[in-house]
Design a protein around this motif. Structure first.
Motif, PDB file in Angstrom:
ATOM      1  N   PRO A   1    -114.288  34.333  24.970  1.00 16.57           N
ATOM      2  CA  PRO A   1    -115.611  34.946  25.132  1.00 16.57           C
ATOM      3  C   PRO A   1    -115.534  36.461  25.007  1.00 16.57           C
ATOM      4  CG  PRO A   1    -115.169  33.355  26.881  1.00 16.57           C
ATOM      5  CD  PRO A   1    -113.874  33.547  26.153  1.00 16.57           C
ATOM      6  N   SER A   2    -116.572  37.061  24.468  1.00 20.78           N
ATOM      7  CA  SER A   2    -116.550  38.508  24.232  1.00 20.78           C
ATOM      8  C   SER A   2    -116.364  39.295  25.523  1.00 20.78           C
ATOM      9  CB  SER A   2    -117.832  38.940  23.521  1.00 20.78           C
ATOM     10  OG  SER A   2    -118.964  38.626  24.306  1.00 20.78           O
ATOM     11  N   TRP A   3    -116.937  38.817  26.632  1.00 16.58           N
ATOM     12  CA  TRP A   3    -116.859  39.585  27.870  1.00 16.58           C
ATOM     13  C   TRP A   3    -115.449  39.611  28.450  1.00 16.58           C
ATOM     14  CZ3 TRP A   3    -115.060  37.398  32.344  1.00 16.58           C
ATOM     15  CH2 TRP A   3    -115.048  36.003  32.412  1.00 16.58           C
ATOM     16  N   VAL A   4    -114.628  38.626  28.126  1.00 18.87           N
ATOM     17  CA  VAL A   4    -113.293  38.555  28.720  1.00 18.87           C
ATOM     18  C   VAL A   4    -112.253  39.290  27.868  1.00 18.87           C
ATOM     19  CG1 VAL A   4    -112.316  36.456  27.666  1.00 18.87           C
ATOM     20  CG2 VAL A   4    -111.839  36.968  30.061  1.00 18.87           C
ATOM     21  N   GLN A   5    -112.586  39.609  26.635  1.00 23.85           N
ATOM     22  CA  GLN A   5    -111.604  40.237  25.749  1.00 23.85           C
ATOM     23  C   GLN A   5    -111.120  41.601  26.246  1.00 23.85           C
ATOM     24  OE1 GLN A   5    -112.858  40.100  21.621  1.00 23.85           O
ATOM     25  NE2 GLN A   5    -113.454  37.955  21.793  1.00 23.85           N
ATOM     26  N   PRO A   6    -112.009  42.513  26.701  1.00 22.50           N
ATOM     27  CA  PRO A   6    -111.493  43.781  27.236  1.00 22.50           C
ATOM     28  C   PRO A   6    -110.563  43.598  28.436  1.00 22.50           C
ATOM     29  CG  PRO A   6    -113.849  43.936  26.804  1.00 22.50           C
ATOM     30  CD  PRO A   6    -113.484  42.493  26.656  1.00 22.50           C
ATOM     31  N   VAL A   7    -110.865  42.611  29.283  1.00 24.72           N
ATOM     32  CA  VAL A   7    -110.006  42.347  30.445  1.00 24.72           C
ATOM     33  C   VAL A   7    -108.615  41.941  29.974  1.00 24.72           C
ATOM     34  CG1 VAL A   7    -109.741  40.995  32.547  1.00 24.72           C
ATOM     35  CG2 VAL A   7    -112.036  41.552  31.719  1.00 24.72           C
ATOM     36  N   LEU A   8    -108.553  41.028  29.029  1.00 26.85           N
ATOM     37  CA  LEU A   8    -107.267  40.545  28.536  1.00 26.85           C
ATOM     38  C   LEU A   8    -106.487  41.652  27.830  1.00 26.85           C
ATOM     39  CD1 LEU A   8    -108.305  37.042  27.158  1.00 26.85           C
ATOM     40  CD2 LEU A   8    -107.100  37.564  29.288  1.00 26.85           C
ATOM     41  N   ILE A   9    -107.188  42.514  27.114  1.00 32.14           N
ATOM     42  CA  ILE A   9    -106.508  43.617  26.432  1.00 32.14           C
ATOM     43  C   ILE A   9    -105.930  44.596  27.450  1.00 32.14           C
ATOM     44  CG2 ILE A   9    -106.886  45.618  24.929  1.00 32.14           C
ATOM     45  CD1 ILE A   9    -108.951  43.798  23.436  1.00 32.14           C
ATOM     46  N   GLY A  10    -106.684  44.883  28.522  1.00 35.61           N
ATOM     47  CA  GLY A  10    -106.152  45.733  29.587  1.00 35.61           C
ATOM     48  C   GLY A  10    -104.941  45.124  30.259  1.00 35.61           C
ATOM     49  N   VAL A  11    -105.006  43.826  30.554  1.00 37.40           N
ATOM     50  CA  VAL A  11    -103.874  43.135  31.176  1.00 37.40           C
ATOM     51  C   VAL A  11    -102.674  43.123  30.232  1.00 37.40           C
ATOM     52  CG1 VAL A  11    -103.057  40.884  31.989  1.00 37.40           C
ATOM     53  CG2 VAL A  11    -105.307  41.721  32.679  1.00 37.40           C
ATOM     54  N   THR A  12    -102.941  42.949  28.943  1.00 36.94           N
ATOM     55  CA  THR A  12    -101.867  42.990  27.952  1.00 36.94           C
ATOM     56  C   THR A  12    -101.109  44.306  28.019  1.00 36.94           C
ATOM     57  OG1 THR A  12    -102.982  41.484  26.425  1.00 36.94           O
ATOM     58  CG2 THR A  12    -101.399  43.011  25.471  1.00 36.94           C
ATOM     59  N   PHE A  13    -101.859  45.411  28.182  1.00 35.12           N
ATOM     60  CA  PHE A  13    -101.184  46.714  28.198  1.00 35.12           C
ATOM     61  C   PHE A  13    -100.407  46.937  29.485  1.00 35.12           C
ATOM     62  CE2 PHE A  13    -100.680  51.313  27.641  1.00 35.12           C
ATOM     63  CZ  PHE A  13    -100.266  51.315  26.314  1.00 35.12           C
ATOM     64  N   VAL A  14    -100.834  46.313  30.571  1.00 39.95           N
ATOM     65  CA  VAL A  14    -100.013  46.343  31.788  1.00 39.95           C
ATOM     66  C   VAL A  14     -98.643  45.732  31.485  1.00 39.95           C
ATOM     67  CG1 VAL A  14     -99.769  45.507  34.155  1.00 39.95           C
ATOM     68  CG2 VAL A  14    -101.999  46.298  33.342  1.00 39.95           C
ATOM     69  N   GLY A  15     -98.644  44.604  30.770  1.00 43.37           N
ATOM     70  CA  GLY A  15     -97.387  43.980  30.381  1.00 43.37           C
ATOM     71  C   GLY A  15     -96.555  44.870  29.484  1.00 43.37           C
ATOM     72  N   ILE A  16     -97.201  45.576  28.542  1.00 42.38           N
ATOM     73  CA  ILE A  16     -96.476  46.495  27.657  1.00 42.38           C
ATOM     74  C   ILE A  16     -95.804  47.593  28.476  1.00 42.38           C
ATOM     75  CG2 ILE A  16     -96.739  48.192  25.800  1.00 42.38           C
ATOM     76  CD1 ILE A  16     -97.014  45.292  24.880  1.00 42.38           C
ATOM     77  N   GLY A  17     -96.531  48.120  29.462  1.00 41.60           N
ATOM     78  CA  GLY A  17     -95.966  49.181  30.297  1.00 41.60           C
ATOM     79  C   GLY A  17     -94.774  48.719  31.103  1.00 41.60           C
ATOM     80  N   THR A  18     -94.853  47.528  31.675  1.00 37.44           N
ATOM     81  CA  THR A  18     -93.739  47.037  32.482  1.00 37.44           C
ATOM     82  C   THR A  18     -92.521  46.722  31.626  1.00 37.44           C
ATOM     83  OG1 THR A  18     -94.601  44.769  32.348  1.00 37.44           O
ATOM     84  CG2 THR A  18     -95.265  46.080  34.250  1.00 37.44           C
ATOM     85  N   ALA A  19     -92.723  46.519  30.327  1.00 34.33           N
ATOM     86  CA  ALA A  19     -91.607  46.163  29.451  1.00 34.33           C
ATOM     87  C   ALA A  19     -91.018  47.345  28.693  1.00 34.33           C
ATOM     88  CB  ALA A  19     -92.061  45.101  28.441  1.00 34.33           C
ATOM     89  N   PHE A  20     -91.840  48.338  28.325  1.00 38.89           N
ATOM     90  CA  PHE A  20     -91.387  49.337  27.349  1.00 38.89           C
ATOM     91  C   PHE A  20     -91.508  50.792  27.812  1.00 38.89           C
ATOM     92  CE2 PHE A  20     -92.803  45.645  24.797  1.00 38.89           C
ATOM     93  CZ  PHE A  20     -91.626  45.386  24.104  1.00 38.89           C
ATOM     94  N   ALA A  21     -91.766  51.052  29.076  1.00 39.36           N
ATOM     95  CA  ALA A  21     -92.053  52.422  29.511  1.00 39.36           C
ATOM     96  C   ALA A  21     -90.818  53.280  29.726  1.00 39.36           C
ATOM     97  CB  ALA A  21     -92.880  52.396  30.801  1.00 39.36           C
ATOM     98  N   TYR A  22     -89.664  52.685  29.929  1.00 39.93           N
ATOM     99  CA  TYR A  22     -88.499  53.444  30.415  1.00 39.93           C
ATOM    100  C   TYR A  22     -88.021  54.506  29.434  1.00 39.93           C
ATOM    101  CZ  TYR A  22     -83.796  54.569  31.988  1.00 39.93           C
ATOM    102  OH  TYR A  22     -82.676  55.242  32.381  1.00 39.93           O
ATOM    103  N   ASN A  23     -87.907  54.171  28.167  1.00 40.51           N
ATOM    104  CA  ASN A  23     -87.267  55.075  27.214  1.00 40.51           C
ATOM    105  C   ASN A  23     -88.052  56.358  26.977  1.00 40.51           C
ATOM    106  OD1 ASN A  23     -84.943  53.602  26.638  1.00 40.51           O
ATOM    107  ND2 ASN A  23     -85.937  52.419  25.031  1.00 40.51           N
ATOM    108  N   ASP A  24     -89.339  56.221  26.731  1.00 43.10           N
ATOM    109  CA  ASP A  24     -90.114  57.409  26.326  1.00 43.10           C
ATOM    110  C   ASP A  24     -91.577  57.285  26.688  1.00 43.10           C
ATOM    111  OD1 ASP A  24     -90.857  55.468  24.515  1.00 43.10           O
ATOM    112  OD2 ASP A  24     -89.747  56.329  22.853  1.00 43.10           O
TER     113      ASP A  24
END
Length: 294
Positions: free
Chosen positions: A182-205
């Protein structure tokens, strides 16, 4: 309000889209830089210092609402890497991509300026007005990314490219109409996705994964007294601009090649009775308005 709306309403669709991309990116950087400031500036980290996960969540929420407020007008990209991916998909013309990039960059610059204004006394108390790029009193990293000491340019480029590729791969999945989010849930999922990116890839740079998010604040710090070293330090400044663009295109391609091209186009059919001959005919539920591209 209706009279004011009639006078101020932007009638040109492209103008509305550019205004939305500027505003969404402005909000993203205002919140993002403020979240990082709260992690960097407290002398006693136990009093108010955010742990890394707090930074990740704050940035994820900023992306959630940055996408949400702009999605109806522009697709909610707020990131040139995402715009590059949708240009690859044929959903954005080259000219429109360049215009999006410009307003995203301006939104990031002005969002960073407001975040600095909010935290200027705390920044001065932390660095004494001697704005530094690196060191114990460095505050440039509140605004733009700088590599951890042991990392080289190749490794840094790879980190940014892979992180952005994963992010855009998941955005392509979330916004693919065949997957029926659903269109209303897509921004939520994209935000949550970036939380995952941060927990995985933030250390180096860090993990800007967004050329405007890094270049806009870097331009602000250059203008506001941090000096030319914000661009010259370890010849780093080009990496978080170019690597995310490459990663965004790569992530979009991989999604389509590995998943998207093979996903069935299932359209739910609903039946209505037409007056007159009482013939049953299918009515598709597909809504062309329903989209929240990041």
């Amino acid at each position: 309000m209706d009279k004011l709306r009639a006078k101020l309403h932007v009638k040109h669709e492209l103008g509305r889209a550019l205004l939305a991309e500027f505003t969404g990116t402005f909000l993203l950087l205002l919140v993002l830089n403020s979240v990082v400031a709260q992690a960097v500036l407290p002398k006693n980290k136990g009093v108010l210092g955010n742990e890394t996960i707090g930074v990740n969540i704050g940035i994820g929420i900023a992306i959630w609402f940055g996408v949400a407020i702009s999605a109806r007008l522009s697709g909610g990209h707020i990131n040139p890497a995402v715009s590059a991916m949708f240009a690859l998909f044929g959903q954005l013309s080259p000219v429109r991509f360049l215009l999006y990039f410009v307003v995203q960059l301006l939104g990031a610059l002005f969002g960073s300026a407001v975040a600095y204004a909010v935290y200027q006394d705390a920044i001065f108390g932390f660095d004494g007005g001697n704005h530094q790029i690196v060191g114990n009193s460095a505050t440039a990293g509140i605004f733009a990314s700088y590599p951890a000491v042991p990392i080289g340019l190749f490794n840094g480029f790879l980190n940014q490219m892979v992180a952005t590729a994963v992010f855009c791969f998941l955005i392509a999945h979330i916004t693919d109409k065949r997957n029926a989010y659903p269109s209303w849930v897509q921004p939520v999922l994209i935000g949550v996705t970036f939380v995952g990116i941060g927990t995985a890839f933030a250390y180096n740079d860090g993990y800007p994964c967004n050329p405007a998010r890094d270049l806009g604040p870097r331009l602000f710090t250059f203008i506001w007294g941090y000096g030319g070293e914000v661009f010259s330090h370890r010849t780093w400044s080009w990496v978080p601009v170019i690597a995310p663009l490459v990663g965004g295109i790569l992530g979009g391609l991989l999604y389509q090649l590995l998943i998207g091209f093979h996903t069935p186009q299932d359209v739910e059919e609903k039946y209505v009775v037409l007056t007159g001959n009482q013939e049953l005919k299918p009515l598709t539920s597909k809504d062309p308005e329903e989209s929240a591209q990041a």
